[in-house]
Design a protein around this motif. Structure first.
Motif, PDB file in Angstrom:
ATOM      1  N   ALA A  84      -2.610   1.585  11.947  1.00  0.00           N
ATOM      2  CA  ALA A  84      -1.755   2.190  10.923  1.00  0.00           C
ATOM      3  C   ALA A  84      -1.594   3.679  11.196  1.00  0.00           C
ATOM      4  CB  ALA A  84      -2.357   1.975   9.539  1.00  0.00           C
ATOM      5  N   GLU A  85      -0.565   4.256  10.570  1.00  0.00           N
ATOM      6  CA  GLU A  85      -0.317   5.694  10.632  1.00  0.00           C
ATOM      7  C   GLU A  85      -0.322   6.250   9.215  1.00  0.00           C
ATOM      8  OE1 GLU A  85       3.320   6.399  12.639  1.00  0.00           O
ATOM      9  OE2 GLU A  85       2.579   5.729  14.608  1.00  0.00           O
ATOM     10  N   PRO A  86      -0.636   7.528   9.050  1.00  0.00           N
ATOM     11  CA  PRO A  86      -0.655   8.123   7.708  1.00  0.00           C
ATOM     12  C   PRO A  86       0.695   8.018   7.017  1.00  0.00           C
ATOM     13  CG  PRO A  86      -1.755   9.557   9.283  1.00  0.00           C
ATOM     14  CD  PRO A  86      -1.100   8.475  10.080  1.00  0.00           C
ATOM     15  N   GLY A  87       0.655   7.712   5.739  1.00  0.00           N
ATOM     16  CA  GLY A  87       1.841   7.646   4.904  1.00  0.00           C
ATOM     17  C   GLY A  87       1.568   8.302   3.567  1.00  0.00           C
ATOM     18  N   PRO A  88       2.494   8.170   2.612  1.00  0.00           N
ATOM     19  CA  PRO A  88       2.287   8.763   1.288  1.00  0.00           C
ATOM     20  C   PRO A  88       1.012   8.236   0.635  1.00  0.00           C
ATOM     21  CG  PRO A  88       4.566   8.091   1.557  1.00  0.00           C
ATOM     22  CD  PRO A  88       3.823   7.526   2.722  1.00  0.00           C
TER      23      PRO A  88
ATOM     24  N   VAL B  96      -3.928   9.375  26.059  1.00  0.00           N
ATOM     25  CA  VAL B  96      -3.424   8.649  24.890  1.00  0.00           C
ATOM     26  C   VAL B  96      -3.404   9.584  23.700  1.00  0.00           C
ATOM     27  CG1 VAL B  96      -3.831   6.715  23.341  1.00  0.00           C
ATOM     28  CG2 VAL B  96      -4.333   6.484  25.780  1.00  0.00           C
ATOM     29  N   GLU B  97      -2.271   9.649  23.026  1.00  0.00           N
ATOM     30  CA  GLU B  97      -2.155  10.523  21.864  1.00  0.00           C
ATOM     31  C   GLU B  97      -2.797   9.849  20.663  1.00  0.00           C
ATOM     32  OE1 GLU B  97       1.769  11.698  21.064  1.00  0.00           O
ATOM     33  OE2 GLU B  97       2.064  12.783  22.953  1.00  0.00           O
ATOM     34  N   ARG B  98      -3.507  10.647  19.892  1.00  0.00           N
ATOM     35  CA  ARG B  98      -4.124  10.131  18.672  1.00  0.00           C
ATOM     36  C   ARG B  98      -3.370  10.676  17.469  1.00  0.00           C
ATOM     37  NH1 ARG B  98     -10.544  10.523  20.273  1.00  0.00           N
ATOM     38  NH2 ARG B  98     -10.491   8.792  21.754  1.00  0.00           N
ATOM     39  N   LEU B  99      -3.770  10.208  16.301  1.00  0.00           N
ATOM     40  CA  LEU B  99      -3.112  10.640  15.071  1.00  0.00           C
ATOM     41  C   LEU B  99      -3.168  12.142  14.968  1.00  0.00           C
ATOM     42  CD1 LEU B  99      -4.592   8.040  12.625  1.00  0.00           C
ATOM     43  CD2 LEU B  99      -2.369   7.945  13.697  1.00  0.00           C
ATOM     44  N   ALA B 100      -2.031  12.729  14.627  1.00  0.00           N
ATOM     45  CA  ALA B 100      -2.005  14.182  14.498  1.00  0.00           C
ATOM     46  C   ALA B 100      -1.341  14.630  13.218  1.00  0.00           C
ATOM     47  CB  ALA B 100      -1.280  14.803  15.697  1.00  0.00           C
ATOM     48  N   ARG B 101      -0.623  13.724  12.598  1.00  0.00           N
ATOM     49  CA  ARG B 101       0.068  14.108  11.377  1.00  0.00           C
ATOM     50  C   ARG B 101      -0.894  14.196  10.213  1.00  0.00           C
ATOM     51  NH1 ARG B 101       4.927  10.099  10.734  1.00  0.00           N
ATOM     52  NH2 ARG B 101       3.457   8.634  11.594  1.00  0.00           N
ATOM     53  N   THR B 102      -0.676  15.144   9.372  1.00  0.00           N
ATOM     54  CA  THR B 102      -1.565  15.328   8.226  1.00  0.00           C
ATOM     55  C   THR B 102      -1.048  14.633   6.979  1.00  0.00           C
ATOM     56  OG1 THR B 102      -0.505  17.427   7.678  1.00  0.00           O
ATOM     57  CG2 THR B 102      -2.454  17.481   9.090  1.00  0.00           C
ATOM     58  N   GLY B 103       0.175  14.139   7.010  1.00  0.00           N
ATOM     59  CA  GLY B 103       0.700  13.372   5.878  1.00  0.00           C
ATOM     60  C   GLY B 103       0.812  14.165   4.611  1.00  0.00           C
TER      61      GLY B 103
ATOM     62  N   LEU C 181       0.854  -1.188   0.000  1.00  0.00           N
ATOM     63  CA  LEU C 181       0.000   0.000   0.000  1.00  0.00           C
ATOM     64  C   LEU C 181       0.890   1.238   0.000  1.00  0.00           C
ATOM     65  CD1 LEU C 181      -2.820   1.169   0.063  1.00  0.00           C
ATOM     66  CD2 LEU C 181      -2.792   1.023   2.551  1.00  0.00           C
ATOM     67  N   ASP C 182       1.413   1.548  -1.167  1.00  0.00           N
ATOM     68  CA  ASP C 182       2.323   2.682  -1.304  1.00  0.00           C
ATOM     69  C   ASP C 182       1.670   3.775  -2.150  1.00  0.00           C
ATOM     70  OD1 ASP C 182       2.354   1.539  -3.814  1.00  0.00           O
ATOM     71  OD2 ASP C 182       4.454   0.902  -3.727  1.00  0.00           O
ATOM     72  N   LEU C 183       2.446   4.773  -2.498  1.00  0.00           N
ATOM     73  CA  LEU C 183       1.917   5.887  -3.283  1.00  0.00           C
ATOM     74  C   LEU C 183       1.389   5.412  -4.630  1.00  0.00           C
ATOM     75  CD1 LEU C 183       1.580   8.977  -3.208  1.00  0.00           C
ATOM     76  CD2 LEU C 183       3.809   9.155  -4.320  1.00  0.00           C
ATOM     77  N   THR C 184       2.086   4.453  -5.242  1.00  0.00           N
ATOM     78  CA  THR C 184       1.664   3.934  -6.544  1.00  0.00           C
ATOM     79  C   THR C 184       0.308   3.231  -6.439  1.00  0.00           C
ATOM     80  OG1 THR C 184       3.959   3.653  -7.260  1.00  0.00           O
ATOM     81  CG2 THR C 184       2.281   2.386  -8.431  1.00  0.00           C
ATOM     82  N   ALA C 185       0.130   2.438  -5.377  1.00  0.00           N
ATOM     83  CA  ALA C 185      -1.134   1.717  -5.202  1.00  0.00           C
ATOM     84  C   ALA C 185      -2.296   2.682  -5.018  1.00  0.00           C
ATOM     85  CB  ALA C 185      -1.032   0.770  -4.012  1.00  0.00           C
TER      86      ALA C 185
ATOM     87  N   ARG D  81      -2.427   5.743  -6.094  1.00  0.00           N
ATOM     88  CA  ARG D  81      -2.634   6.457  -7.363  1.00  0.00           C
ATOM     89  C   ARG D  81      -3.451   5.601  -8.326  1.00  0.00           C
ATOM     90  NH1 ARG D  81       2.289   7.584  -8.373  1.00  0.00           N
ATOM     91  NH2 ARG D  81       2.270   9.718  -7.547  1.00  0.00           N
ATOM     92  N   ARG D  82      -3.189   4.295  -8.365  1.00  0.00           N
ATOM     93  CA  ARG D  82      -3.968   3.408  -9.232  1.00  0.00           C
ATOM     94  C   ARG D  82      -5.443   3.406  -8.839  1.00  0.00           C
ATOM     95  NH1 ARG D  82       0.392  -1.528  -8.905  1.00  0.00           N
ATOM     96  NH2 ARG D  82       1.783  -0.838 -10.611  1.00  0.00           N
ATOM     97  N   LEU D  83      -5.700   3.345  -7.537  1.00  0.00           N
ATOM     98  CA  LEU D  83      -7.086   3.375  -7.066  1.00  0.00           C
ATOM     99  C   LEU D  83      -7.753   4.701  -7.410  1.00  0.00           C
ATOM    100  CD1 LEU D  83      -6.675   1.709  -3.550  1.00  0.00           C
ATOM    101  CD2 LEU D  83      -7.899   0.742  -5.512  1.00  0.00           C
ATOM    102  N   ALA D  84      -7.024   5.796  -7.235  1.00  0.00           N
ATOM    103  CA  ALA D  84      -7.579   7.120  -7.515  1.00  0.00           C
ATOM    104  C   ALA D  84      -7.891   7.281  -9.003  1.00  0.00           C
ATOM    105  CB  ALA D  84      -6.613   8.200  -7.059  1.00  0.00           C
ATOM    106  N   LEU D  85      -7.005   6.816  -9.875  1.00  0.00           N
ATOM    107  CA  LEU D  85      -7.231   6.929 -11.319  1.00  0.00           C
ATOM    108  C   LEU D  85      -8.415   6.063 -11.758  1.00  0.00           C
ATOM    109  CD1 LEU D  85      -3.547   6.927 -12.654  1.00  0.00           C
ATOM    110  CD2 LEU D  85      -5.148   8.857 -12.596  1.00  0.00           C
ATOM    111  N   ALA D  86      -8.509   4.847 -11.176  1.00  0.00           N
ATOM    112  CA  ALA D  86      -9.639   3.973 -11.507  1.00  0.00           C
ATOM    113  C   ALA D  86     -10.950   4.597 -11.048  1.00  0.00           C
ATOM    114  CB  ALA D  86      -9.439   2.600 -10.864  1.00  0.00           C
ATOM    115  N   ALA D  87     -10.935   5.221  -9.867  1.00  0.00           N
ATOM    116  CA  ALA D  87     -12.140   5.874  -9.347  1.00  0.00           C
ATOM    117  C   ALA D  87     -12.551   7.046 -10.217  1.00  0.00           C
ATOM    118  CB  ALA D  87     -11.894   6.342  -7.913  1.00  0.00           C
ATOM    119  N   GLU D  88     -11.589   7.819 -10.657  1.00  0.00           N
ATOM    120  CA  GLU D  88     -11.880   8.974 -11.518  1.00  0.00           C
ATOM    121  C   GLU D  88     -12.500   8.529 -12.831  1.00  0.00           C
ATOM    122  OE1 GLU D  88      -9.509  12.767 -13.550  1.00  0.00           O
ATOM    123  OE2 GLU D  88      -8.467  11.386 -12.205  1.00  0.00           O
TER     124      GLU D  88
END
Length: 262
Positions: free
Chosen positions: A174-178, A255-262, A148-152, A154-161
């Motif tokens: 999980a934590e936010p990533g690319p 407890v700290e929750r997700l704070a990064r916006t990625g 589940l990387d940036l390429t994956a 992007r493929r989902l986003a292009l198919a959705a569009e």
């Protein structure tokens, strides 16, 4: 995974001649005015949206929020494909169809796919998102898989569009990533107001908009799901007593929750 993918392709092919209703195009309103306004009046269909559970204990809240969101996107007649990684099902439990029905979803309109590996789940998701007859595709993955990387995304986003079908990427432990997701959300359980005769209240969620490519982000709302109208709405503040500070014992740090916006 191959027999499962073949069966999914067969079911998708059977849906292919169907057309989305005209009100299923473009955007969808959540029903909660301030949240819709932050999104630029509505949530974009045919775009990738990413949802994170704030903590492991919020897996059920994430499931409920995404189920409601999928209902908003798909409408009463729309079909939903729900893809779950096997480990996610082991940790969070199987889908409980009577519970989804209580939220207003029709179990007969849900195609459930169980993928052993994240790669299998993403492959099935791409097949499903390419089908224009579907309303939403829920992709439930556990942890931080390398596939589940940036390429994956992007493929989902292009198919959705291209198809107009909306993928909702559900992230547990999980934590936010690319990612190229249009929006990114953090979901946690929230207290709900009791109904008449002290009956259990509507499902309530603590929602934070971590990313919004169409506008500002960082807003936080307390939403509840109205299963009769099949819309979210802003929940009133729940009043109640506050737990006392423990005597002669240290107060645990929050407890700290997700704070990064990625």
């Amino acid at each position: 995974m191959q027999p499962t993918l073949i069966e999914l392709q067969r079911q998708i092919t059977a849906l292919a001649p169907m057309q989305k209703p005209t009100d299923q195009q473009g955007f969808v309103t959540l029903g909660a005015e301030r949240a819709d306004a932050a999104l630029g009046s509505a949530l974009a269909r045919g775009a990738l949206h990413e949802m994170f559970a704030a903590q492991a204990a919020d897996a059920a809240a994430l499931t409920g929020f995404c189920a409601g969101l999928a209902q908003c996107i798909s409408g009463d007649a729309g079909r939903i494909v729900w893809i779950r990684q096997g480990f996610s099902e082991t940790e969070a439990g199987p889908l409980f169809m009577p519970g989804l029905a209580a939220l207003g979803l029709d179990p007969a309109h849900i195609i459930h796919v169980r993928a052993r590996r994240p790669e299998d789940g993403l492959r099935a998701a791409l097949e499903a998102v390419r089908c224009a007859a579907l309303g939403a595709v829920l992709i439930e993955l556990w942890g931080m898989p390398r596939s589940l990387d940036l390429t994956a995304t992007r493929r989902l986003a292009l198919a959705a569009e291209a198809s107009g079908t909306t993928p909702l990427l559900m992230r547990l432990a999980a934590e936010p990533g690319p990612s190229v997701a249009q929006t990114r959300w953090q979901v946690a359980a929230a207290p709900s107001r009791a109904l008449a005769a002290n009956a259990p209240g509507r499902p309530a969620f603590d929602i934070t908009l971590l990313r919004n490519r169409a506008g500002a982000s960082g807003q936080r709302w307390h939403l509840e799901w109205d299963h009769e109208r099949k819309r979210f709405r802003h929940a009133a503040t729940v009043s109640g007593s506050v737990a006392a500070v423990p005597d002669k014992r240290p107060v645990p740090a929050p407890v700290e929750r997700l704070a990064r916006t990625g």
